[in-house]
Design an enzyme around this catalytic site. Structure first.
Site, PDB file in Angstrom:
ATOM      1  N   LYS A   1       0.090   3.822  -2.649  1.00  0.00           N
ATOM      2  CA  LYS A   1      -0.914   4.892  -2.555  1.00  0.00           C
ATOM      3  C   LYS A   1      -0.280   6.271  -2.412  1.00  0.00           C
ATOM      4  O   LYS A   1      -0.970   7.283  -2.579  1.00  0.00           O
ATOM      5  CB  LYS A   1      -1.874   4.613  -1.403  1.00  0.00           C
ATOM      6  CG  LYS A   1      -2.691   3.340  -1.576  1.00  0.00           C
ATOM      7  CD  LYS A   1      -3.736   3.199  -0.471  1.00  0.00           C
ATOM      8  CE  LYS A   1      -4.557   1.917  -0.633  1.00  0.00           C
ATOM      9  NZ  LYS A   1      -3.933   0.754   0.004  1.00  0.00           N
TER      10      LYS A   1
ATOM     11  N   SER B   1      -6.011   3.637   4.693  1.00  0.00           N
ATOM     12  CA  SER B   1      -5.389   2.890   3.591  1.00  0.00           C
ATOM     13  C   SER B   1      -6.421   2.154   2.742  1.00  0.00           C
ATOM     14  O   SER B   1      -6.211   1.019   2.308  1.00  0.00           O
ATOM     15  CB  SER B   1      -4.351   1.888   4.134  1.00  0.00           C
ATOM     16  OG  SER B   1      -3.538   1.403   3.100  1.00  0.00           O
TER      17      SER B   1
ATOM     18  N   SER C   1       0.796  -1.231   0.000  1.00  0.00           N
ATOM     19  CA  SER C   1       0.000   0.000   0.000  1.00  0.00           C
ATOM     20  C   SER C   1       0.823   1.274   0.000  1.00  0.00           C
ATOM     21  O   SER C   1       0.248   2.368  -0.099  1.00  0.00           O
ATOM     22  CB  SER C   1      -0.948   0.013   1.208  1.00  0.00           C
ATOM     23  OG  SER C   1      -2.064  -0.811   0.973  1.00  0.00           O
TER      24      SER C   1
END
Length: 445
Positions: A123, A180, A120
């Site tokens: 991102k 997230s 993640s």
């Protein structure tokens, strides 16, 4: 009477001619001056005296002495071995790096250029493109985005968007920064790119623009794919751009918040980055975990005017990830400091504005010029000089009107853009004519 009228006509025509000439001045004439570093101001005219003086900096970092840097970005280190004066950091991580954010200086690295799954932490690039679209007017914070069936179907960490649900951009960004949310990331990707695939093309184009050589994106949220990877160095460079946005740091530095407040579907957001709560100065940035990537985190913290960015990838547990990040931050803050050798408020020179409503404008650095020093060590001499173009109206703050070179031991170690400290519109013909009349009367022409 006819003679007076004829004289006025001649003066008026002369004013028009000077105005036209004033409007077509080129930037070919330059001035290159070494500034007196101990002076509170530069000379307020076009002919600045050339003299060289030095800053006395405590143990100025010189690892990039042979390189010329543009803006505050330092050149990428090509070493894949541990660096940091032999200090033992991030021993369990597959790769790691620590940089100072304003200079880009690498303080520590371990296998920093190895391409690895980043989960993640992906991102961060998604958020960077979101912020650029807000900056250019394509997005507004209060705009409602509709979740598609595809976005709502994302697994993993999520904010549980429902198909057809409308949510404001600001809340979706919160959902990405704090929770997230994969679904929030994909919803925003579809809004900006039309499809996630098109948005991913933007991500890869941005990576190339930033000069990232060990990064390739396949999706907007970080799900595992053999062709989805990045390096600790590249992640740090993305983070370096992202921390320029205060709004992002506001959200990534928030430990808890709510989405869909005052509704039956209120959702409690808790930051996946626990260091936000437990380490003083931490205000971001992005965690990551998949079975392939293992535990990753990009962290940023600010103390005493210095912002550090750390990245660890492939840690065995979240506890080890946080512990090794904490040790890296401790080492960075205990060992280094930032000295501002040239604040962005410093007036370098006062220049004539050709054809301007205002006749003069101050020249200032585009940004603070910072040097990273060790806290203990010998002092070094640093000078700066600037090369300013002719300035013609209209001109506004942020327009590049020259370059500032930061020099140590005879080498340019950094280049910073120079700009003006205010907007100057173009003068009217009447204003130019009046100035020319006064100059003629006073004998200046």
């Amino acid at each position: 009477m006819k003679k007076v009228f004829l004289m006025l006509v001649i003066f008026f025509c002369f004013g028009i001619t000077v105005y036209a000439e004033d409007s077509n001045l080129t930037n070919s004439d330059r001035e290159s001056d070494v500034i007196d570093n101990n002076s509170s101001n530069a000379n307020s005219n076009d002919n600045v005296n050339s003299n060289s003086n030095s800053y006395d900096n405590s143990d100025l970092d010189t690892s990039a002495d042979s390189d010329t840097t543009n803006g505050s970005d330092n050149d990428k280190s090509t070493s894949d071995s541990n660096s940091g004066n032999g200090v033992n950091l991030a021993s369990n991580a597959k790769s790691a790096i620590m940089i100072e954010a304003s200079t880009g200086k690498v303080i520590f690295e371990k296998n920093a250029n190895e391409g690895l799954p980043m989960a993640s932490m992906t991102k961060m690039m998604t958020l960077l493109i979101i912020m650029e679209n807000i900056d250019n007017g394509n997005l507004k914070w209060d705009e409602k985005v509709t979740a598609s069936e595809y976005a709502a179907s994302m697994g993993g960490s999520q904010i549980f968007l429902e198909v057809g649900e409308e949510m404001a951009v600001e809340d979706l960004v919160k959902g990405i920064c704090i929770g997230s949310g994969n679904d929030a990331a994909v919803a925003m990707a579809e809004r900006i790119g039309g499809t996630e695939e098109e948005f991913v093309k933007m991500m890869n184009e941005k990576a190339k623009e930033l000069g990232l050589k060990n990064t390739n994106f396949v999706n907007a949220c970080g799900l595992d794919d053999d062709n989805h990877y990045s390096s600790a160095y590249d992640m740090a460079m993305i983070a370096k751009e992202l921390v320029k946005y205060d709004k992002i740091l506001e959200y990534t530095g928030t430990y808890e918040d709510y989405l869909r407040k005052d509704t039956d579907n209120s959702f409690w957001l808790v930051n996946t980055n626990k260091l936000v709560r437990y380490y003083s100065g931490v205000d971001g940035l992005k965690t990551g975990y998949t079975e392939t990537a293992l535990y990753c985190i990009t962290t940023t913290a600010k103390k005493n005017n210095m912002r550090l960015i750390t990245v660890v990838m492939g840690e065995p547990t979240s506890a080890v990830r946080n512990s090794e990040t904490t040790k890296m931050l401790d080492y960075g803050f205990n060992t280094y400091q930032i000295d501002t050798i040239l604040p962005k408020s410093k007036v370098l020179s006062t220049k004539k504005v050709n054809g301007g409503k205002d006749k003069l404008v101050n020249i200032v650095p585009m940004e603070d010029v910072n040097i990273m020093n060790t806290k203990v060590g010998t002092k070094r001499n640093v000078t700066y000089e600037f090369d300013i173009d002719d300035v013609s109206a209209p001109v506004k703050k942020g327009d590049v009107v020259g370059k500032i070179n930061v020099i140590e031991d005879g080498k340019t170690i950094m280049k910073i853009d120079a700009t003006v400290d205010k907007n100057v519109d173009r003068a009217s013909i009447v204003t130019i004519y009046g100035r020319n009349m006064l100059d003629i009367i006073s004998g200046n022409i």
